[in-house]
Write a protein that holds these residues in place. Structure first.
Motif, PDB file in Angstrom:
ATOM      1  N   ARG A 196       0.837  -1.206   0.000  1.00  0.00           N
ATOM      2  CA  ARG A 196       0.000   0.000   0.000  1.00  0.00           C
ATOM      3  C   ARG A 196       0.868   1.250   0.000  1.00  0.00           C
ATOM      4  NH1 ARG A 196      -1.603   3.572   3.397  1.00  0.00           N
ATOM      5  NH2 ARG A 196      -0.754   2.538   5.232  1.00  0.00           N
ATOM      6  N   ARG A 197       1.908   1.251   0.805  1.00  0.00           N
ATOM      7  CA  ARG A 197       2.787   2.426   0.858  1.00  0.00           C
ATOM      8  C   ARG A 197       3.551   2.620  -0.453  1.00  0.00           C
ATOM      9  NH1 ARG A 197       4.880   3.997   6.610  1.00  0.00           N
ATOM     10  NH2 ARG A 197       2.995   3.537   7.788  1.00  0.00           N
ATOM     11  N   LYS A 198       3.973   1.538  -1.089  1.00  0.00           N
ATOM     12  CA  LYS A 198       4.643   1.644  -2.387  1.00  0.00           C
ATOM     13  C   LYS A 198       3.710   2.268  -3.419  1.00  0.00           C
ATOM     14  CE  LYS A 198       8.050  -2.079  -2.275  1.00  0.00           C
ATOM     15  NZ  LYS A 198       8.422  -3.368  -2.868  1.00  0.00           N
ATOM     16  N   GLU A 199       2.442   1.859  -3.406  1.00  0.00           N
ATOM     17  CA  GLU A 199       1.468   2.423  -4.344  1.00  0.00           C
ATOM     18  C   GLU A 199       1.272   3.910  -4.095  1.00  0.00           C
ATOM     19  OE1 GLU A 199      -2.068   0.092  -3.952  1.00  0.00           O
ATOM     20  OE2 GLU A 199      -1.132  -1.687  -4.827  1.00  0.00           O
ATOM     21  N   GLU A 200       1.216   4.306  -2.821  1.00  0.00           N
ATOM     22  CA  GLU A 200       1.064   5.725  -2.493  1.00  0.00           C
ATOM     23  C   GLU A 200       2.259   6.536  -2.993  1.00  0.00           C
ATOM     24  OE1 GLU A 200       0.478   6.224   1.685  1.00  0.00           O
ATOM     25  OE2 GLU A 200      -1.470   5.209   1.670  1.00  0.00           O
ATOM     26  N   ILE A 201       3.452   6.015  -2.783  1.00  0.00           N
ATOM     27  CA  ILE A 201       4.666   6.713  -3.226  1.00  0.00           C
ATOM     28  C   ILE A 201       4.692   6.816  -4.745  1.00  0.00           C
ATOM     29  CG2 ILE A 201       7.178   6.523  -3.366  1.00  0.00           C
ATOM     30  CD1 ILE A 201       7.064   5.337  -0.505  1.00  0.00           C
ATOM     31  N   ALA A 202       4.348   5.717  -5.433  1.00  0.00           N
ATOM     32  CA  ALA A 202       4.332   5.739  -6.893  1.00  0.00           C
ATOM     33  C   ALA A 202       3.291   6.724  -7.413  1.00  0.00           C
ATOM     34  CB  ALA A 202       4.045   4.342  -7.432  1.00  0.00           C
ATOM     35  N   ARG A 203       2.129   6.774  -6.776  1.00  0.00           N
ATOM     36  CA  ARG A 203       1.077   7.720  -7.201  1.00  0.00           C
ATOM     37  C   ARG A 203       1.533   9.163  -7.000  1.00  0.00           C
ATOM     38  NH1 ARG A 203      -3.414   5.445  -4.787  1.00  0.00           N
ATOM     39  NH2 ARG A 203      -2.482   6.081  -2.954  1.00  0.00           N
ATOM     40  N   LYS A 204       2.170   9.454  -5.847  1.00  0.00           N
ATOM     41  CA  LYS A 204       2.668  10.806  -5.605  1.00  0.00           C
ATOM     42  C   LYS A 204       3.764  11.174  -6.615  1.00  0.00           C
ATOM     43  CE  LYS A 204       1.732  11.069  -0.669  1.00  0.00           C
ATOM     44  NZ  LYS A 204       2.322  11.152   0.677  1.00  0.00           N
ATOM     45  N   HIS A 205       4.616  10.199  -6.922  1.00  0.00           N
ATOM     46  CA  HIS A 205       5.688  10.459  -7.890  1.00  0.00           C
ATOM     47  C   HIS A 205       5.097  10.754  -9.267  1.00  0.00           C
ATOM     48  CE1 HIS A 205       9.117  10.350 -10.359  1.00  0.00           C
ATOM     49  NE2 HIS A 205       9.623   9.190 -10.053  1.00  0.00           N
ATOM     50  N   ASP A 206       4.058   9.992  -9.660  1.00  0.00           N
ATOM     51  CA  ASP A 206       3.410  10.214 -10.954  1.00  0.00           C
ATOM     52  C   ASP A 206       2.720  11.569 -10.998  1.00  0.00           C
ATOM     53  OD1 ASP A 206       4.292   7.768 -11.812  1.00  0.00           O
ATOM     54  OD2 ASP A 206       2.380   6.731 -11.459  1.00  0.00           O
ATOM     55  N   GLU A 207       2.104  11.971  -9.872  1.00  0.00           N
ATOM     56  CA  GLU A 207       1.433  13.262  -9.828  1.00  0.00           C
ATOM     57  C   GLU A 207       2.447  14.400  -9.926  1.00  0.00           C
ATOM     58  OE1 GLU A 207      -0.809  13.269  -6.216  1.00  0.00           O
ATOM     59  OE2 GLU A 207      -2.322  11.898  -6.994  1.00  0.00           O
TER      60      GLU A 207
END
Length: 94
Positions: free
Chosen positions: A79-90
């Motif tokens: 879950r935390r990896k997905e959050e980090i990846a989403r923030k990086h994409d944004e």
């Protein structure tokens, strides 16, 4: 006031994981050894086969218990990896 959910890794204890997994393995041996002792009196080869199966079952039980205990921690990591990846994409999109 809402209670904040504690992350799974806060509750994780490597010592508890090891103790629980080994206890499960010992549980298999506690059941298997008397069976092996009874079988060994008349059929030593069959007892050897049962002992081999017991060792394989012990390894499987240790793996199952460990995997089950780590499932919550792995879900938290994913879950935390997905959050980090989403923030990086944004951030990359702006």
């Amino acid at each position: 006031m809402t209670a904040k959910k504690r992350p799974a890794f806060d509750d994780f204890s490597f010592g508890r994981l090891v103790a629980t997994a080994l206890a499960a393995g010992v549980g298999v041996l506690v059941v298997a050894v008397p069976i092996i002792m009874v079988i060994a009196r008349d059929h030593p080869t069959a007892a050897l086969v049962v002992a081999f199966v017991a060792v394989l079952l012990m390894v499987a039980v240790i793996g199952y218990v460990s995997r089950r205990m780590l499932r919550g921690v792995q879900d938290e990591i994913d879950r935390r990896k997905e959050e980090i990846a989403r923030k990086h994409d944004e951030e990359a999109g702006h």
